[in-house]
Design a protein around this motif. Structure first.
Motif, PDB file in Angstrom:
ATOM      1  N   LEU B 483      25.341 -82.331  45.450  1.00  0.00           N
ATOM      2  CA  LEU B 483      25.838 -83.653  45.072  1.00  0.00           C
ATOM      3  C   LEU B 483      25.050 -84.751  45.785  1.00  0.00           C
ATOM      4  O   LEU B 483      24.743 -85.787  45.202  1.00  0.00           O
ATOM      5  N   ARG B 484      24.702 -84.512  47.065  1.00  0.00           N
ATOM      6  CA  ARG B 484      23.899 -85.506  47.790  1.00  0.00           C
ATOM      7  C   ARG B 484      22.556 -85.681  47.114  1.00  0.00           C
ATOM      8  O   ARG B 484      22.061 -86.798  46.954  1.00  0.00           O
ATOM      9  N   GLU B 485      21.954 -84.536  46.722  1.00  0.00           N
ATOM     10  CA  GLU B 485      20.664 -84.616  46.054  1.00  0.00           C
ATOM     11  C   GLU B 485      20.813 -85.358  44.722  1.00  0.00           C
ATOM     12  O   GLU B 485      19.974 -86.178  44.356  1.00  0.00           O
ATOM     13  N   LEU B 512      31.803 -86.835  40.652  1.00  0.00           N
ATOM     14  CA  LEU B 512      32.302 -86.473  41.975  1.00  0.00           C
ATOM     15  C   LEU B 512      31.211 -86.754  43.008  1.00  0.00           C
ATOM     16  O   LEU B 512      30.303 -85.948  43.178  1.00  0.00           O
ATOM     17  N   PRO B 513      31.303 -87.895  43.718  1.00  0.00           N
ATOM     18  CA  PRO B 513      30.286 -88.187  44.733  1.00  0.00           C
ATOM     19  C   PRO B 513      30.398 -87.181  45.896  1.00  0.00           C
ATOM     20  O   PRO B 513      31.456 -86.579  46.097  1.00  0.00           O
ATOM     21  N   SER B 514      29.312 -87.023  46.627  1.00  0.00           N
ATOM     22  CA  SER B 514      29.356 -86.132  47.788  1.00  0.00           C
ATOM     23  C   SER B 514      30.353 -86.684  48.807  1.00  0.00           C
ATOM     24  O   SER B 514      30.647 -87.883  48.818  1.00  0.00           O
ATOM     25  N   GLU B 515      30.847 -85.804  49.648  1.00  0.00           N
ATOM     26  CA  GLU B 515      31.781 -86.245  50.697  1.00  0.00           C
ATOM     27  C   GLU B 515      31.131 -87.304  51.570  1.00  0.00           C
ATOM     28  O   GLU B 515      31.770 -88.289  51.953  1.00  0.00           O
ATOM     29  N   GLN B 516      29.853 -87.071  51.839  1.00  0.00           N
ATOM     30  CA  GLN B 516      29.111 -88.018  52.677  1.00  0.00           C
ATOM     31  C   GLN B 516      29.144 -89.426  52.079  1.00  0.00           C
ATOM     32  O   GLN B 516      29.459 -90.398  52.777  1.00  0.00           O
TER      33      GLN B 516
END
Lengths: 198, 773
Positions: B483-485, B512-516
């Protein structure tokens, strides 16, 4: 004496019928017809908006252009330059809040279709198009008429309470849109150069 | 006698064991399992999309046959009913409820979802910019609609987010729902809960749609003449299965009736007729067990197609029964014909064994299936069948059937001239054939009728859901990193959209964005006092009523402490979309993000390369896969034919005898391909597979022809058995050629023509000189 009276009455009847023939009763079909006769032109406009989010009325000015039956552009010059162009059922939005140019079809969204068709349908004198979205109520006379448009569809009702368009003969002078959240936009169309204003 | 019981006991035990294994076997119909095990990641993407991707859940509905207003009313009545059924994830017909789930998700979670949530966006300058923008929104022609959300969302996050989710190509709305521009079709798009390959679930879902449509039509005034059309991957798959089932059951019943009629005429014994099925039945059971043991599962295609491949084992029984002379014993007959039968079975096994080495799991399964099946069928014929034949059995009706063959053999000198002429004409026709012999068009292999394909294209075009062709593909060790990528790709792809290289894109991180990213966004939101102070300062000098923005202050305060978004909390339609873009493969995660309207694939691929992602063109991949499939199939047929030649050489130990057996087969295959391509026709890959079957079945004929000379004892019985076997084959495969399914039709017509020509050519060319008594 009696004969004179009879003669007068006859003359009066003849006169009445003649008058009726020359000036038929004025109504929606006649208004639409005279609106439809107007083939196009440009005019400047001033729009005044009030809204619960605004502490003072917002005034916008610009130019309206109409070419029968389905081209309409609204170029706003102040306070923020923006252009809205409707060709057939395609809208092109440039400037304003949108970055770049946005093109979309009005009938993808019944709310936008309703807003746009209310104005264009009136300009074109297209009663069936108006009645697709609104209940149309006419009041006044040919010289000073008022067309009240009330949305039929719930989707549009949630945004527009009513649209009141007033004018004289085949010309539109004021478009007043009352929104269901209490905001109100009144657009006054000046006669421009006087020859071809809508 | 002891010998006989031993054989029977062993056979029954093996049969029971095979039955047990076959009963516990898992049968799969997943296309991915038929593909090469070494498939490239791109081809795996292809298989994944075909099998379980969001696209495979789509059912397109077209309601027609009534005025637009009636169609719209029908659609308004149908959609809510379908939404109540658990079989559907979502039902889109253009009404307000269609997008309510996604819109609500975006609206509620806008501060965690939007990449524009940064500390600077909530500074005085950032808010001032947003408010300036809001004035423009209010002043715009569409301000009445677009300005409505300002009090809760003055920074305009939702508008931007929704434009990301919406490709902007939806159909027109009439009467509150989607109706095509010509007013002739009301359009509905449904996502089934079951993936496209789950045919039983798809069939169930389609039946529910049909029932609900009938109910909706009944309650909609004037909707009597309206009708429903359905399209989509699941519809096609179910339809194909139905057609195949009905074709196979209808045609195989006819074939059975035809073959049974011939055999009944020849044998005049129902018991022997049924006995004739023992070899193929035992063979099929053993084949299923063998494939199951080696591969762990049996593919549906293997099962359906494999039985066609071991069809020659029906002939084994025919040879045994028919060649038993009047008053002779089947055991003696078997001893006499077994060497030829064994060589015939071995040549077929050699022909099919090449398939074992195919990289297509499906081909390898078919190879093993036919080998195991033929071995078991031959063994059943050898060790079991003779003991069941009733004493004194004689196939009295066989010889009259073979009369034309006897005549042909008597005049074989003249006939060989005719065969030679036929061969020359066939070769000339093949050489003169224009425009390529091979049919490279995938659609011609497809079992879906052209009209149905056209309807699907029309509906997709009208609904704005084109078949996705290009995908961005990359891998990551876990979902969070993927997801970050994915978030890193958004600006790159956005730039390509702005420069017109790309029409649009979907990324899993948009759903769904990354948790970060979510944590960073929550942290970027200021506390209530700061936000209010910044906002008041930003609004100074602008005609805004700060009090009216209370919903905004409340929403930001709530978002700061809101729980992070997880895949479990997504609305079903978005969960489906995420699942098909972010897929777990073993211990890595693969992202497959669809791109729309790629105008310049080269530029897009170059822009993606530095980020370690590839651009996959599904059309290209499926073409390549088809080409590999065709090349391999052709290679398998060539290698298989060579293996048959080598085996014949080993078995017959004479080049002259090999030529006598192989030449008629070559002539038959050449003439068959000339007939199939007559008038500019093309050869399909299924016909090529049919060639291997011609050689496998025809080699048995030629071996029997070559083995005994006219006038020798048993010669007439041998010829009669070949003719009977061929009549049954032509009846069975000939009927298959009436199938609407290309694979069945092509194999049927090829094998029927080819085996008949093998019989004719074998009779003429393989038969040795008559022995003078």
């Amino acid at each position: 004496m009696r004969y004179w009276a009879v003669l007068l009455c006859l003359l009066a009847t003849a006169d009445c019928t003649q008058q009726a023939r020359a000036q038929p009763a004025w109504g929606l079909p006649q208004l639409m017809e005279s609106l439809a006769r107007f083939r196009g032109g440009s005019a400047s406009f001033t729009e005044q908006q009030t809204s619960p989010v605004l502490s003072a009325p917002l005034i916008t000015t610009g130019t309206l252009t109409y070419v029968a039956p389905d081209y309409l552009s609204k170029v706003t010059t102040s306070p923020v330059p923006e252009s809205f162009v409707l060709e057939q059922d395609r809208v092109t939005l440039t400037g304003g809040s949108a970055e770049g140019t946005h093109v979309f079809a009005i009938n993808q969204d019944p709310r936008i279709a309703g807003l746009v068709e209310g104005i264009r349908g009136t300009l074109a004198g297209d009663l069936p198009a108006l009645e697709q979205f609104y209940t149309v109520i006419l009041s006044g006379s040919a010289g000073a008429w008022q067309l009240r448009l009330q949305p039929k569809q719930p989707a549009l009702q949630r945004f527009v309470q009513s649209m009141v368009i007033s004018g004289s003969e085949g010309r539109i002078a004021v478009i007043d849109t009352l929104s269901s959240d209490g905001s109100d936009a009144t657009m006054r169309i000046s006669a421009g150069d006087g020859t071809d204003a809508p | 006698m002891r010998h006989r019981f031993l054989a029977l006991g062993l056979w029954l035990m093996l049969l029971a064991a095979c039955g047990l294994i076959a009963g516990r076997t898992s049968y799969r119909t997943d296309m991915g399992d038929f593909l090469p095990s070494s498939a490239s990641p791109a081809q795996q993407v292809l298989a994944g999309q075909v099998n379980g991707g969001a696209a495979s859940h789509i059912v397109l509905l077209a309601i027609r046959g009534a005025p637009a207003a009636v169609l719209a009313a029908l659609s308004r009545n149908l959609a809510p009913q379908l939404r109540h059924e658990p079989e559907f994830l979502d039902v889109l017909n253009g009404d307000d409820a269609s997008f309510a789930g996604s819109q609500d998700y975006v609206w509620r979670n806008r501060y965690l979802l939007s990449p524009s949530v940064t500390p600077s966006a909530f500074s005085v300058a950032g808010l001032r910019g947003a408010l300036d923008n809001d004035l423009a929104v209010l002043g715009s022609e569409l301000g009445m609609v677009t300005g409505r959300s300002l009090p809760a969302d003055p920074t305009g996050l939702t508008l931007n987010l929704m434009s990301q989710f919406d490709s902007g190509q939806g159909p027109a709305v009439q009467g509150g729902v989607w109706v095509s521009t010509d007013g002739a079709t009301a359009l509905v798009l449904v996502h089934t809960a079951a993936p496209g390959f789950d045919l039983d679930a798809q069939q169930h879902a389609l039946a529910i749609i049909a029932t609900d449509f009938a109910l909706a039509r009944a309650v909609t005034p004037k909707a009597g003449p309206a009708y429903l059309l359905m399209s989509g991957p699941g519809v096609f798959a179910v339809h194909t299965r139905d057609t195949t089932k009905s074709d196979v059951s209808r045609l195989s019943l006819l074939a059975l009736a035809g073959a049974a009629g011939l055999l009944a005429f020849a044998y005049r014994s129902p018991r022997v007729l049924l006995l004739g099925l023992l070899p193929i039945a035992s063979g099929a059971l053993a084949a299923i067990a063998a494939v199951s043991l080696v591969f762990g599962f049996v593919h549906g295609i293997t099962l359906g197609f494999g039985v066609t491949l071991i069809g020659e084992s029906l002939d084994y029984a025919i040879y045994l029964f028919t060649q038993t002379a009047r008053g002779g014993s089947p055991v003696e007959t078997l001893a006499r014909i077994w060497p030829t039968l064994r060589l015939g079975a071995l040549t077929s096994i050699a022909g099919f064994s090449a398939m074992l080495f195919s990289s297509f799991t499906g081909f390898a399964q078919l190879g093993l299936f036919s080998i195991a099946g033929l071995i078991a069928a031959a063994a059943t014929t050898r060790f079991v069948l003779p003991h069941f034949v009733p004493r004194g059995f004689f196939a009295g009706g066989a010889e009259p059937l073979a009369n034309p063959a006897f005549m042909l053999i008597r005049h074989r000198r003249e006939a060989s001239g005719a065969v030679a002429v036929g061969l020359v004409v066939a070769l000339a026709a093949l050489l003169a054939h224009r425009g390529g012999m091979w049919d490279g068009n995938l659609l011609n292999l497809s079992p879906i009728p052209a009209a149905a394909q056209q309807l699907d294209q029309d509906l997709r075009h009208q609904l704005g859901v084109p078949d996705t062709r290009y995908f961005v593909v990359f891998r990551a060790p876990d979902a969070e990193l993927a997801l970050r990528e994915s978030e890193g790709f958004a600006p790159v792809l956005g730039k390509l959209v702005a420069t017109g290289q790309l029409g649009g894109f979907d990324l899993p991180s948009a759903i769904l964005p990354s948790e970060q990213a979510q944590r960073a966004r929550a942290a970027a939101l200021p506390d209530a006092a700061t936000l209010r102070a910044n906002f008041t300062q930003a609004a100074a000098g602008l005609p805004f009523n700060v009090q009216a923005f209370a919903p905004f202050f409340a929403a930001v305060a709530a978002a700061r402490t809101a729980p992070l978004l997880t895949s479990a909390g997504l609305p079903p339609a978005l969960a489906l979309e995420l699942d098909s873009m972010l897929v777990r493969r073993g211990d890595t995660w693969v992202v497959m993000a669809p791109l729309r309207d790629v105008s310049n694939p080269g530029t897009v691929a170059r822009a993606l390369a530095p980020l370690g992602a590839g651009l996959v063109d599904l059309n290209h991949e499926s073409d390549r896969l088809l080409a590999t499939f065709q090349n391999q199939a052709t290679a398998l047929v060539v290698v298989g034919s060579l293996a048959i030649l080598l085996l014949l050489l080993a078995g017959l130990r004479s080049l002259r005898r090999v030529a006598a057996v192989a030449a008629p087969l070559a002539a038959a295959v050449i003439m068959t391909s000339a007939l199939l391509t007559l008038g500019g026709g093309k050869l399909s890959i299924f016909m090529v597979a049919g060639f291997l079957l011609i050689v496998a079945i025809g080699s048995n004929y030629c071996l029997f022809f070559e083995r005994s000379a006219p006038g020798a004892p048993g010669w007439q019985r041998a010829v009669a058995s070949i003719v009977l076997a061929n009549l049954c084959t032509v009846a069975a495969y000939g009927l298959l050629s009436f199938s609407r399914i290309p694979v069945l039709h092509d194999i049927g017509v090829t094998v029927a023509i080819g085996t008949f020509l093998s019989l004719v050519c074998g009779a003429v060319l393989s038969t040795p000189k008559a022995v003078t008594p």
